[in-house]
Write a protein that holds these residues in place. Sequence first.
Motif, PDB file in Angstrom:
ATOM      1  N   THR A  12       0.819  -1.218   0.000  1.00  0.00           N
ATOM      2  CA  THR A  12       0.000   0.000   0.000  1.00  0.00           C
ATOM      3  C   THR A  12       0.850   1.263   0.000  1.00  0.00           C
ATOM      4  OG1 THR A  12      -0.159  -0.289   2.381  1.00  0.00           O
ATOM      5  CG2 THR A  12      -2.086  -0.915   1.074  1.00  0.00           C
ATOM      6  N   SER A  13       2.073   1.160   0.492  1.00  0.00           N
ATOM      7  CA  SER A  13       2.829   2.401   0.634  1.00  0.00           C
ATOM      8  C   SER A  13       4.087   2.467  -0.233  1.00  0.00           C
ATOM      9  CB  SER A  13       3.227   2.590   2.096  1.00  0.00           C
ATOM     10  OG  SER A  13       4.137   1.567   2.462  1.00  0.00           O
ATOM     11  N   PHE A  14       4.262   1.494  -1.115  1.00  0.00           N
ATOM     12  CA  PHE A  14       5.514   1.455  -1.882  1.00  0.00           C
ATOM     13  C   PHE A  14       5.819   2.789  -2.552  1.00  0.00           C
ATOM     14  CE2 PHE A  14       8.054   0.218  -5.700  1.00  0.00           C
ATOM     15  CZ  PHE A  14       9.166  -0.239  -5.017  1.00  0.00           C
ATOM     16  N   GLU A  85       8.347  -5.954 -11.267  1.00  0.00           N
ATOM     17  CA  GLU A  85       8.526  -5.985  -9.807  1.00  0.00           C
ATOM     18  C   GLU A  85       7.555  -5.037  -9.101  1.00  0.00           C
ATOM     19  OE1 GLU A  85       9.497  -7.579  -7.377  1.00  0.00           O
ATOM     20  OE2 GLU A  85      11.231  -6.771  -6.305  1.00  0.00           O
ATOM     21  N   ALA A  86       7.392  -3.836  -9.615  1.00  0.00           N
ATOM     22  CA  ALA A  86       6.487  -2.870  -8.977  1.00  0.00           C
ATOM     23  C   ALA A  86       5.053  -3.397  -8.992  1.00  0.00           C
ATOM     24  CB  ALA A  86       6.575  -1.516  -9.672  1.00  0.00           C
ATOM     25  N   CYS A  87       4.642  -3.975 -10.112  1.00  0.00           N
ATOM     26  CA  CYS A  87       3.284  -4.521 -10.201  1.00  0.00           C
ATOM     27  C   CYS A  87       3.112  -5.685  -9.227  1.00  0.00           C
ATOM     28  CB  CYS A  87       2.970  -4.962 -11.625  1.00  0.00           C
ATOM     29  SG  CYS A  87       2.746  -3.577 -12.753  1.00  0.00           S
ATOM     30  N   HIS A  88       4.150  -6.490  -9.130  1.00  0.00           N
ATOM     31  CA  HIS A  88       4.119  -7.625  -8.194  1.00  0.00           C
ATOM     32  C   HIS A  88       3.924  -7.125  -6.759  1.00  0.00           C
ATOM     33  CE1 HIS A  88       5.041 -11.714  -6.931  1.00  0.00           C
ATOM     34  NE2 HIS A  88       5.867 -11.215  -6.030  1.00  0.00           N
ATOM     35  N   ILE A  89       4.662  -6.085  -6.399  1.00  0.00           N
ATOM     36  CA  ILE A  89       4.563  -5.524  -5.045  1.00  0.00           C
ATOM     37  C   ILE A  89       3.165  -4.937  -4.808  1.00  0.00           C
ATOM     38  CG2 ILE A  89       5.389  -3.668  -3.530  1.00  0.00           C
ATOM     39  CD1 ILE A  89       8.193  -4.094  -4.844  1.00  0.00           C
ATOM     40  N   LEU A  90       2.628  -4.267  -5.834  1.00  0.00           N
ATOM     41  CA  LEU A  90       1.335  -3.586  -5.672  1.00  0.00           C
ATOM     42  C   LEU A  90       0.144  -4.511  -5.897  1.00  0.00           C
ATOM     43  CD1 LEU A  90       1.966  -0.171  -7.498  1.00  0.00           C
ATOM     44  CD2 LEU A  90       2.289  -0.732  -5.090  1.00  0.00           C
ATOM     45  N   GLY A  91       0.387  -5.737  -6.313  1.00  0.00           N
ATOM     46  CA  GLY A  91      -0.717  -6.644  -6.576  1.00  0.00           C
ATOM     47  C   GLY A  91      -1.431  -6.355  -7.880  1.00  0.00           C
ATOM     48  N   LEU A  92      -0.720  -5.768  -8.833  1.00  0.00           N
ATOM     49  CA  LEU A  92      -1.283  -5.533 -10.164  1.00  0.00           C
ATOM     50  C   LEU A  92      -0.786  -6.614 -11.119  1.00  0.00           C
ATOM     51  CD1 LEU A  92      -0.487  -1.711 -10.331  1.00  0.00           C
ATOM     52  CD2 LEU A  92      -2.809  -2.662 -10.341  1.00  0.00           C
ATOM     53  N   GLU A  93      -1.579  -6.953 -12.118  1.00  0.00           N
ATOM     54  CA  GLU A  93      -1.086  -7.846 -13.165  1.00  0.00           C
ATOM     55  C   GLU A  93      -0.227  -7.032 -14.125  1.00  0.00           C
ATOM     56  OE1 GLU A  93      -4.117 -10.449 -14.981  1.00  0.00           O
ATOM     57  OE2 GLU A  93      -5.394  -9.840 -13.307  1.00  0.00           O
ATOM     58  N   LYS A 123       8.172 -12.772 -11.779  1.00  0.00           N
ATOM     59  CA  LYS A 123       7.268 -11.817 -11.117  1.00  0.00           C
ATOM     60  C   LYS A 123       5.886 -11.837 -11.757  1.00  0.00           C
ATOM     61  CE  LYS A 123      10.298 -10.525  -8.206  1.00  0.00           C
ATOM     62  NZ  LYS A 123      10.134 -10.609  -6.748  1.00  0.00           N
ATOM     63  N   ASN A 124       5.609 -12.891 -12.511  1.00  0.00           N
ATOM     64  CA  ASN A 124       4.297 -13.117 -13.124  1.00  0.00           C
ATOM     65  C   ASN A 124       3.948 -12.159 -14.256  1.00  0.00           C
ATOM     66  OD1 ASN A 124       3.764 -15.273 -11.430  1.00  0.00           O
ATOM     67  ND2 ASN A 124       2.869 -13.939  -9.858  1.00  0.00           N
ATOM     68  N   MET A 125       4.953 -11.488 -14.815  1.00  0.00           N
ATOM     69  CA  MET A 125       4.640 -10.661 -15.982  1.00  0.00           C
ATOM     70  C   MET A 125       4.322 -11.584 -17.159  1.00  0.00           C
ATOM     71  SD  MET A 125       6.904  -7.716 -17.919  1.00  0.00           S
ATOM     72  CE  MET A 125       6.243  -6.205 -17.217  1.00  0.00           C
ATOM     73  N   GLU A 126       3.228 -11.271 -17.853  1.00  0.00           N
ATOM     74  CA  GLU A 126       2.908 -12.018 -19.067  1.00  0.00           C
ATOM     75  C   GLU A 126       3.763 -11.444 -20.203  1.00  0.00           C
ATOM     76  OE1 GLU A 126      -0.812 -12.580 -22.134  1.00  0.00           O
ATOM     77  OE2 GLU A 126      -1.264 -11.949 -20.088  1.00  0.00           O
ATOM     78  N   LEU A 127       4.590 -12.290 -20.806  1.00  0.00           N
ATOM     79  CA  LEU A 127       5.497 -11.802 -21.846  1.00  0.00           C
ATOM     80  C   LEU A 127       4.901 -12.081 -23.218  1.00  0.00           C
ATOM     81  CD1 LEU A 127       8.838 -13.132 -20.279  1.00  0.00           C
ATOM     82  CD2 LEU A 127       7.917 -10.802 -20.157  1.00  0.00           C
TER      83      LEU A 127
END
Length: 320
Positions: A12-14, A85-93, A123-127
């Motif tokens: 929430t605070s990244f 990485e940022a999306c992973h931390i924030l819970g975004l796809e 980090k679950n990024m769809e490539l």
Amino acid sequence: MNFILNLPMTSTSFFSKNFSSPNQFIGKFNGVELVVKREDLIHPIVSGNKFRKLKYNLLKAQDEGFTKILTFGGAYSNHIAATSEACHILGLESIGIIRGQELGEDLQKTLASNPTLNFAYQKNMELVFVTRKDYRLKEGIPSLKDLFESDLSIYSIPEGGSNALAIKGCTEILTAKDDSFDVICSSAGTGGTVAGLIEASKPHQHVLGFSALKGDFLQNEISRWTSKSNWSLQTDFHFGGYAKVNSELIDFINSFQSKYQIQLDPIYTGKMFYGIFELIDSGFFSKNTRILAVHTGGLQGIEGMNRSLKQKGLQTITLL
Ligand SMILES: *Cc1c(COP(=O)(O)O)cnc(C)c1O
């Protein structure tokens, strides 16, 4: 020297906290003082200008209820690694449109040989691998148009992350304590970071961008983002073009690292610091100039570069 940054690490605070990176004194050379702004210490992957450029984009995406971030990059892109990485931390796809369709033909082989794409994948990024021709169309790739129309949860960020919100984020690199510097130096790819620094600079300061790419498109690109004129570009320190290196550059990066305990990357910051020392030696800066050079991060790219150097039997970059 050890810096301890009080960094926000929870999802929430990244991006919610504003912080300034420490300035590290390097030395006085030929009467010119050189200080490094350690933006590389922000985060190992969402580092330097990529943190700054993603911040307001991802906050906006979250605010407006988007759940998927789509962006573009080359196979070793710092922006792709940082976005995943940022999306992973924030819970975004996240979806990464990657230049080079051939890389998608044998994904396991690509992941085994490419640390950047492997990281993003972990980090679950769809490539999504596209041809170089399609890649040039960016948001205009026909299959993407369909995707945007059918999936309204997608927020798109341009290649390299440069848009108005990215530039706003980059204005936060400089703080009031930096007003005493005469020259602010930064490496430049798309020019978004330099544009943010120009916007944040004071009238008595000059922003000097070091182009990591061959060619002179950057002058126009940066002018689109700012109406100020207290800036200029150095275009002679690209070492043959984007991601091109030679042994002189690698030697420089390794000796800088052992002298100052600061790791530089071969694509951006290494070339800028090489250029700064060349300019200092040649008397480009007047005596008593105080330079603040922004370390824009990008250290994740070293591993990929070292693999390629090793394959060619060339000297590699020493890691701290
Ligand atoms: C992406 C990147 C740049 C280039 O930033 P632009 O805003 O595209 O000019 C410079 N340095 C590093 C380390 C980068 O990763």
